[in-house]
Write a protein that holds these residues in place. Structure first.
Motif, PDB file in Angstrom:
ATOM      1  N   ALA A  52       0.840  -1.205   0.000  1.00 13.21           N
ATOM      2  CA  ALA A  52       0.000   0.000   0.000  1.00 13.21           C
ATOM      3  C   ALA A  52       0.873   1.252   0.000  1.00 13.21           C
ATOM      4  O   ALA A  52       0.606   2.199  -0.765  1.00 13.21           O
ATOM      5  CB  ALA A  52      -0.941  -0.017   1.198  1.00 13.21           C
ATOM      6  N   ALA A  53       1.899   1.277   0.825  1.00 12.46           N
ATOM      7  CA  ALA A  53       2.800   2.433   0.856  1.00 12.46           C
ATOM      8  C   ALA A  53       3.542   2.572  -0.473  1.00 12.46           C
ATOM      9  O   ALA A  53       3.694   3.670  -1.014  1.00 12.46           O
ATOM     10  CB  ALA A  53       3.786   2.295   2.016  1.00 12.46           C
ATOM     11  N   HIS A  54       3.975   1.447  -1.010  1.00 17.42           N
ATOM     12  CA  HIS A  54       4.744   1.418  -2.254  1.00 17.42           C
ATOM     13  C   HIS A  54       3.926   1.955  -3.432  1.00 17.42           C
ATOM     14  O   HIS A  54       4.456   2.673  -4.274  1.00 17.42           O
ATOM     15  CB  HIS A  54       5.166  -0.035  -2.502  1.00 17.42           C
ATOM     16  N   TYR A  55       2.650   1.599  -3.474  1.00 14.71           N
ATOM     17  CA  TYR A  55       1.790   2.009  -4.581  1.00 14.71           C
ATOM     18  C   TYR A  55       0.942   3.232  -4.263  1.00 14.71           C
ATOM     19  O   TYR A  55       0.132   3.653  -5.090  1.00 14.71           O
ATOM     20  CB  TYR A  55       0.885   0.842  -4.999  1.00 14.71           C
ATOM     21  N   GLY A  56       1.093   3.796  -3.080  1.00 21.10           N
ATOM     22  CA  GLY A  56       0.351   5.003  -2.723  1.00 21.10           C
ATOM     23  C   GLY A  56      -1.144   4.774  -2.631  1.00 21.10           C
ATOM     24  O   GLY A  56      -1.937   5.572  -3.119  1.00 21.10           O
ATOM     25  N   THR A  57      -1.533   3.694  -1.971  1.00 21.41           N
ATOM     26  CA  THR A  57      -2.947   3.371  -1.849  1.00 21.41           C
ATOM     27  C   THR A  57      -3.224   2.883  -0.426  1.00 21.41           C
ATOM     28  O   THR A  57      -2.437   3.136   0.473  1.00 21.41           O
ATOM     29  CB  THR A  57      -3.365   2.327  -2.920  1.00 21.41           C
ATOM     30  N   VAL A  58      -4.340   2.213  -0.238  1.00 14.71           N
ATOM     31  CA  VAL A  58      -4.739   1.755   1.094  1.00 14.71           C
ATOM     32  C   VAL A  58      -4.764   0.227   1.149  1.00 14.71           C
ATOM     33  O   VAL A  58      -4.751  -0.436   0.120  1.00 14.71           O
ATOM     34  CB  VAL A  58      -6.132   2.305   1.491  1.00 14.71           C
TER      35      VAL A  58
END
Length: 174
Positions: A23-29
């Motif tokens: 989630a952090a890597h792809y900028g999502t939840v």
């Protein structure tokens, strides 16, 4: 379109860590595993009748998180894992849980290997039981014709394998 990614595996296989990192890597939840919250708030392990409540809550939280997701929604466990635990601890999967598992669809399924050091997590699984749970999971994936990618190794190797399964390189957001 948001792609739903199931992250499944036995206890202490690194599902939560991988979901948070992706989630952090792809900028999502990502959606945390509700079972842990259930055990903490109820102060007990679930009974057979709790399985559908746990699976329904997990699915509802996934649905709610879709509104905040950007490209991917990473799901730390799924109703399928609840079904696996039901099979192991309660001797089967009831009809309502089976129907929910069939309705919950994921674009990609990542299975976390049990190849990292096992740490007790306060749940009921022992190291020996993790192997049994993993075996039941693979049986369910095969029985349901669910394709999956096995994610193993250290954190960097797991992230790379997940990135490959997702089909495009990750871009870190700063």
């Amino acid at each position: 379109m948001t792609r739903r990614v199931a992250i499944v595996g036995a206890a202490s296989a690194g599902k939560s860590t991988l979901a948070a990192r992706l989630a952090a890597h792809y900028g999502t939840v990502w959606v945390p595993e509700y079972l842990r919250e259930f055990v903490e708030t109820q102060g007990r392990m679930p009974a057979a009748d709790d399985q559908i409540v746990i699976a329904r809550t997990q699915a509802a939280r996934e649905q709610a998180a879709l509104a905040q997701a950007c490209g991917y929604l990473f799901c730390d466990t799924t109703p399928l894992m609840t079904a696996v635990y039901s099979r192991h601890y309660f001797g089967g999967i009831d009809d309502e849980l089976e129907q929910l598992v069939r309705r919950c669809r994921y674009d990609i399924t990542l299975v976390c290997a049990s190849d990292i050091p096992w740490e007790p997590d306060g749940m009921r699984e022992t190291l020996d039981q993790c192997g049994v749970i993993a075996g039941l999971l693979f049986e369910e994936l095969e029985r349901r014709n669910i394709p999956y990618t096995l994610v193993a190794g250290d954190a960097a190797q797991r992230l790379l394998k997940a990135e490959q399964a997702l089909g495009k390189p990750a871009t870190l957001r700063t």
